[in-house]
Scaffold this active site. Structure first.
Site, PDB file in Angstrom:
ATOM      1  N   THR A 174     -26.979 -99.565  25.057  1.00 15.69           N
ATOM      2  CA  THR A 174     -26.033 -99.097  24.040  1.00 15.69           C
ATOM      3  C   THR A 174     -24.883 -98.321  24.681  1.00 15.69           C
ATOM      4  O   THR A 174     -25.070 -97.681  25.706  1.00 15.69           O
ATOM      5  CB  THR A 174     -26.821 -98.179  23.077  1.00 15.69           C
ATOM      6  OG1 THR A 174     -27.717 -98.994  22.366  1.00 15.69           O
ATOM      7  CG2 THR A 174     -25.944 -97.424  22.127  1.00 15.69           C
ATOM      8  N   ARG A 202     -33.939-105.316  11.526  1.00 18.23           N
ATOM      9  CA  ARG A 202     -34.169-103.970  12.080  1.00 18.23           C
ATOM     10  C   ARG A 202     -32.853-103.242  12.407  1.00 18.23           C
ATOM     11  O   ARG A 202     -31.949-103.809  13.005  1.00 18.23           O
ATOM     12  CB  ARG A 202     -35.024-104.103  13.334  1.00 18.23           C
ATOM     13  CG  ARG A 202     -35.329-102.794  14.043  1.00 18.23           C
ATOM     14  CD  ARG A 202     -34.376-102.515  15.168  1.00 18.23           C
ATOM     15  NE  ARG A 202     -34.725-101.273  15.869  1.00 18.23           N
ATOM     16  CZ  ARG A 202     -33.925-100.657  16.735  1.00 18.23           C
ATOM     17  NH1 ARG A 202     -32.749-101.159  17.013  1.00 18.23           N
ATOM     18  NH2 ARG A 202     -34.301 -99.540  17.317  1.00 18.23           N
ATOM     19  N   GLY A 204     -31.402 -99.518  14.140  1.00 18.98           N
ATOM     20  CA  GLY A 204     -31.811 -98.330  14.888  1.00 18.98           C
ATOM     21  C   GLY A 204     -31.023 -97.097  14.496  1.00 18.98           C
ATOM     22  O   GLY A 204     -30.502 -97.000  13.378  1.00 18.98           O
ATOM     23  N   ASP A 205     -30.921 -96.174  15.416  1.00 19.37           N
ATOM     24  CA  ASP A 205     -30.243 -94.896  15.152  1.00 19.37           C
ATOM     25  C   ASP A 205     -28.722 -94.979  15.283  1.00 19.37           C
ATOM     26  O   ASP A 205     -27.997 -94.173  14.687  1.00 19.37           O
ATOM     27  CB  ASP A 205     -30.749 -93.835  16.142  1.00 19.37           C
ATOM     28  CG  ASP A 205     -30.459 -94.244  17.593  1.00 19.37           C
ATOM     29  OD1 ASP A 205     -30.701 -95.427  17.937  1.00 19.37           O
ATOM     30  OD2 ASP A 205     -29.982 -93.408  18.373  1.00 19.37           O
ATOM     31  N   THR A 225     -28.437 -92.684  23.033  1.00 20.08           N
ATOM     32  CA  THR A 225     -28.962 -93.987  23.454  1.00 20.08           C
ATOM     33  C   THR A 225     -30.444 -93.827  23.749  1.00 20.08           C
ATOM     34  O   THR A 225     -30.860 -92.851  24.353  1.00 20.08           O
ATOM     35  CB  THR A 225     -28.247 -94.532  24.691  1.00 20.08           C
ATOM     36  OG1 THR A 225     -28.956 -95.706  25.124  1.00 20.08           O
ATOM     37  CG2 THR A 225     -28.191 -93.541  25.848  1.00 20.08           C
ATOM     38  N   GLY A 228     -34.483 -96.198  19.327  1.00 20.04           N
ATOM     39  CA  GLY A 228     -33.851 -95.816  18.062  1.00 20.04           C
ATOM     40  C   GLY A 228     -34.784 -95.255  17.005  1.00 20.04           C
ATOM     41  O   GLY A 228     -34.423 -94.332  16.274  1.00 20.04           O
TER      42      GLY A 228
HETATM   43  N1  ASP Z   1     -30.645 -96.733  20.234  1.00 15.84           N
HETATM   44  C1  ASP Z   1     -30.457 -98.150  20.192  1.00 15.84           C
HETATM   45  C2  ASP Z   1     -31.322 -98.756  19.126  1.00 15.84           C
HETATM   46  O1  ASP Z   1     -32.456 -98.353  18.997  1.00 15.84           O
HETATM   47  C3  ASP Z   1     -30.793 -98.821  21.465  1.00 15.84           C
HETATM   48  C4  ASP Z   1     -30.150 -98.277  22.681  1.00 15.84           C
HETATM   49  O2  ASP Z   1     -29.784 -97.109  22.741  1.00 15.84           O
HETATM   50  O3  ASP Z   1     -30.007 -99.050  23.629  1.00 15.84           O
HETATM   51  O4  ASP Z   1     -30.881 -99.672  18.474  1.00 15.84           O
END
Ligand code: ASP
Length: 307
Positions: A174, A202, A204-205, A225, A228
């Protein structure tokens, strides 16, 4: 106008080991990070807005196949790409985000359009793409997002029937940026392809204000990052801000508490970049490495990958 400004960017955290990195690949990562950092820094130096600086830095990272965002986004379970992005401005707590978009070249630009024009905070999927058409956001077809490396990662993940963060070595690719401009405004932006082989829509955060991204002029700007689900459950970015606002912690102490204690206790691997209202920068992670760089008006200029 003050002379004080700063910017930090990340290209994901995870198991990034010197031993598994070739010299040529490391140069590519460093060049990409440097270009993104300089693009944002230039805007700040000229007296521009932190919002523009974080957007341009994230666009530069989204355009590279190296990182899990935009061009380099990972494959989901159906062999497509579903990207999430968000942006937030600390002046009035304005925020915009998109999730599950498949045909947007630069999801962070769409997040900015959501913030500026929609009257909403988060748009998802087909509706978000329809909104993009109204604001001339560049479309890209599936082929644009094809990279051989991500395809192989997806094949591996499918064989084992697992949902993976970026790839087998557990990298969280990310991208994100945080900045303080000369006008005292903080901003943050984050963009991701999410997890390889992810199913069922799905999210994520990264596109959730307060979890993966947050900016508030009275405290700090944060872009995360990592895994998530755990970052969502810890409301990481807002927690850092709250620790400063309600407990009077310094940026460093707030980041240390969240990244090395609270997240670790529930198995939340990853990291974050943060800048406070005075321009102090933190780049904290509890994984092996994090692609990261920062520069400020006081002369700090760092570009780092490993611990
Ligand atoms: N935080 C991101 C997610 O869970 C993934 C990442 O940080 O690479 O979608």
């Amino acid at each position: 106008m003050s002379n004080n400004f700063s910017i930090a960017i990340h290209g994901g955290a995870g198991t990034i080991l010197r031993g598994t990195m070739t010299q040529a690949l490391q140069v590519q990562y460093e060049t990409g990070l440097k270009q993104a950092l300089e693009a944002g820094y230039k805007i700040l130096e000229a007296g521009g807005s932190s919002l523009d600086a974080v957007e341009i830095a994230v666009v530069a990272l989204e355009d590279l196949p190296l990182f899990n965002a935009g061009k380099g986004a990972v494959f989901n379970n159906t062999g497509s790409h579903e990207m999430d992005a968000s942006i937030m401005f600390g002046k009035g707590l304005e925020a915009g985000a998109v999730c599950g978009v498949s045909h947007i070249k630069n999801p962070v630009k769409l997040a900015r359009a959501v913030m500026d024009h929609s009257g909403h905070v988060i748009l998802c999927g087909a509706g978000a793409e329809q909104f993009a058409k109204m604001y001339n956001i560049t479309y890209a077809d599936e082929d644009y997002f094809y990279t051989e490396q991500r395809y192989q990662q997806w094949q591996e993940a499918m064989k084992e029937d697992i949902v993976q963060l970026d790839h087998t070595e557990k990298k969280y690719g990310t991208v994100g940026a945080v900045a303080l401009d000369r006008h005292g405004n903080l901003a943050a932006a984050t963009s991701t392809g999410g997890m390889t082989n992810k199913k069922f829509g799905r999210i994520g955060d990264s596109p959730v204000p307060g979890a993966g991204t947050y900016a508030n002029n009275s405290t700090c700007a944060v872009s995360c990052t990592g895994h998530g689900e755990l970052f969502l459950r810890c409301v990481v970015a807002y927690d850092i801000s709250c620790l400063i606002e309600y407990k009077g912690l310094s940026l460093k102490d707030a980041c240390d508490l969240v990244v090395y204690d609270k997240l670790v206790k529930i198995g939340g691997e990853g990291g974050l970049i943060a800048i406070d209202k005075s321009g102090n920068i933190e780049m904290s992670f509890n994984s092996e490495g994090m692609y990261r760089a920062c520069r400020d008006s006081g002369g700090r200029n760092d570009l780092l990958i490993y611990r």
